[in-house]
Each structure stands twice: as structure tokens, then as C-alpha cells.
Write a protein that holds these residues in place. Sequence first.
Motif, PDB file in Angstrom:
ATOM      1  N   SER A  80       3.885 -11.804  12.514  1.00  0.00           N
ATOM      2  CA  SER A  80       3.548 -11.868  11.090  1.00  0.00           C
ATOM      3  C   SER A  80       4.200 -13.091  10.469  1.00  0.00           C
ATOM      4  N   THR A  81       3.616 -13.525   9.369  1.00  0.00           N
ATOM      5  CA  THR A  81       4.126 -14.671   8.631  1.00  0.00           C
ATOM      6  C   THR A  81       3.787 -14.530   7.159  1.00  0.00           C
ATOM      7  N   ASP A  82       4.667 -15.029   6.310  1.00  0.00           N
ATOM      8  CA  ASP A  82       4.403 -15.062   4.874  1.00  0.00           C
ATOM      9  C   ASP A  82       3.449 -16.201   4.516  1.00  0.00           C
ATOM     10  N   LEU A  83       3.116 -17.065   5.482  1.00  0.00           N
ATOM     11  CA  LEU A  83       2.229 -18.202   5.231  1.00  0.00           C
ATOM     12  C   LEU A  83       0.752 -17.813   5.294  1.00  0.00           C
ATOM     13  N   ALA A  84       0.492 -16.533   5.572  1.00  0.00           N
ATOM     14  CA  ALA A  84      -0.854 -15.970   5.540  1.00  0.00           C
ATOM     15  C   ALA A  84      -0.780 -14.684   4.732  1.00  0.00           C
ATOM     16  N   PRO A  85      -1.896 -14.267   4.133  1.00  0.00           N
ATOM     17  CA  PRO A  85      -1.854 -13.030   3.343  1.00  0.00           C
ATOM     18  C   PRO A  85      -1.413 -11.841   4.192  1.00  0.00           C
ATOM     19  N   ALA A  86      -0.687 -10.954   3.584  1.00  0.00           N
ATOM     20  CA  ALA A  86      -0.270  -9.722   4.261  1.00  0.00           C
ATOM     21  C   ALA A  86      -1.510  -8.904   4.614  1.00  0.00           C
ATOM     22  N   ALA A  87      -1.391  -8.089   5.634  1.00  0.00           N
ATOM     23  CA  ALA A  87      -2.484  -7.203   6.027  1.00  0.00           C
ATOM     24  C   ALA A  87      -2.868  -6.317   4.846  1.00  0.00           C
ATOM     25  N   VAL A  88      -4.168  -6.071   4.680  1.00  0.00           N
ATOM     26  CA  VAL A  88      -4.642  -5.239   3.572  1.00  0.00           C
ATOM     27  C   VAL A  88      -4.821  -3.782   4.005  1.00  0.00           C
ATOM     28  N   GLY A  89      -4.266  -3.446   5.159  1.00  0.00           N
ATOM     29  CA  GLY A  89      -4.351  -2.081   5.667  1.00  0.00           C
ATOM     30  C   GLY A  89      -3.284  -1.860   6.724  1.00  0.00           C
ATOM     31  N   PRO A  90      -3.384  -0.758   7.449  1.00  0.00           N
ATOM     32  CA  PRO A  90      -2.383  -0.421   8.474  1.00  0.00           C
ATOM     33  C   PRO A  90      -2.646  -1.135   9.803  1.00  0.00           C
ATOM     34  N   TYR A  91      -2.433  -2.438   9.813  1.00  0.00           N
ATOM     35  CA  TYR A  91      -2.603  -3.237  11.027  1.00  0.00           C
ATOM     36  C   TYR A  91      -1.679  -4.442  10.968  1.00  0.00           C
ATOM     37  N   SER A  92      -1.522  -5.121  12.095  1.00  0.00           N
ATOM     38  CA  SER A  92      -0.671  -6.310  12.188  1.00  0.00           C
ATOM     39  C   SER A  92      -1.513  -7.565  11.989  1.00  0.00           C
ATOM     40  N   GLN A  93      -0.882  -8.630  11.496  1.00  0.00           N
ATOM     41  CA  GLN A  93      -1.591  -9.907  11.389  1.00  0.00           C
ATOM     42  C   GLN A  93      -2.036 -10.375  12.773  1.00  0.00           C
ATOM     43  N   ALA A  94      -1.195 -10.131  13.770  1.00  0.00           N
ATOM     44  CA  ALA A  94      -1.541 -10.451  15.158  1.00  0.00           C
ATOM     45  C   ALA A  94      -0.686  -9.614  16.090  1.00  0.00           C
ATOM     46  N   ILE A  95      -1.162  -9.476  17.315  1.00  0.00           N
ATOM     47  CA  ILE A  95      -0.427  -8.788  18.374  1.00  0.00           C
ATOM     48  C   ILE A  95      -0.425  -9.693  19.601  1.00  0.00           C
ATOM     49  N   ARG A  96       0.753  -9.871  20.169  1.00  0.00           N
ATOM     50  CA  ARG A  96       0.883 -10.644  21.408  1.00  0.00           C
ATOM     51  C   ARG A  96       1.081  -9.662  22.545  1.00  0.00           C
TER      52      ARG A  96
END
Length: 141
Positions: free
Chosen positions: A14-30
Motif C-alpha cells: 500500500s501507498t499514500d501516493l494512490a487512493p486508499a482502497a474503497v472497500g475491503p481489499y488491498s491496493q496490491a498483493i505480492r
Amino acid sequence: MSGGDSGSQKTAISTDLAPAAVGPYSQAIRVGDLLFVSGQLPLDPAAPGDPAPDSFGRQTEMALSNLRAVVEASGLGVDDIARTTIYVTDLSRFDEVNQAYASFFSGVVPPARCTVEVAALPKNVGVEIDAIAYAAAVGVG
């Protein structure tokens, strides 16, 4: 496979440089060498309540900028993106989307891509873009 040892650890990015998720999910998963980036909306991370621009080209630029921020937060770059999916609410505006997309990926091998017209997207935007990136392409691991 559910439970057990899969040999790969799942890590949220996750990063503050992109909008936060708008639901119960991650911005990305590695997971291992793969990065799965959730759909990025054309929202300003500093003002996520502001409406998206009317131009589908500008919305595409913003969504891709947010996508880049999430990918870079994982230690990867745009050239590591292997596949994208573009969701649009009006396929007749695809030329605007395609021009912005081509500009964003100029100078790198463009990823494989799928484009899908949908009835609606969150926050009443016209474009959303997700991606899969491959870490081993640059020896990150």
C-alpha cells in the motif's frame, strides 16, 4: 490451495501516493515473483472525494498514475507490468483511453491487455485499470 505451506508468502502493498482502497481489499498483493494490483480509479490521492475529470483520456492518465504509485511501492516499475485490464463505461471513448495508455507505456514493452466495457464503476468514474507485474523480470525478490 488453501491453508498449508504454499512456498510463497502473500504480502499486502500500500501507498499514500494512490487512493486508499474503497472497500475491503488491498491496493496490491505480492505473492512470490508476482504483484497483483487492484483496480485503480482516476482519483486524486490527496483529494479522493473530488470528482474525476470528464475526459476519459485524463481519467486514464490518473488511473495509470495511481497504478504506477502502487507498483513502485512494491519496488517494481512500469516496465515490470506484464498485463493490464482496462474497464470503461463507454467503449465509444476508447480512442481517448488508448492514446493516454500508449503515452504512458511509451519507451517500454507494453503489457498484454484486455479492455472490457462495464455498466458502471465505483465513484461514478469512466475508467478503472488493474495490473499484474512480474518481479523476477528485474531480479527483485
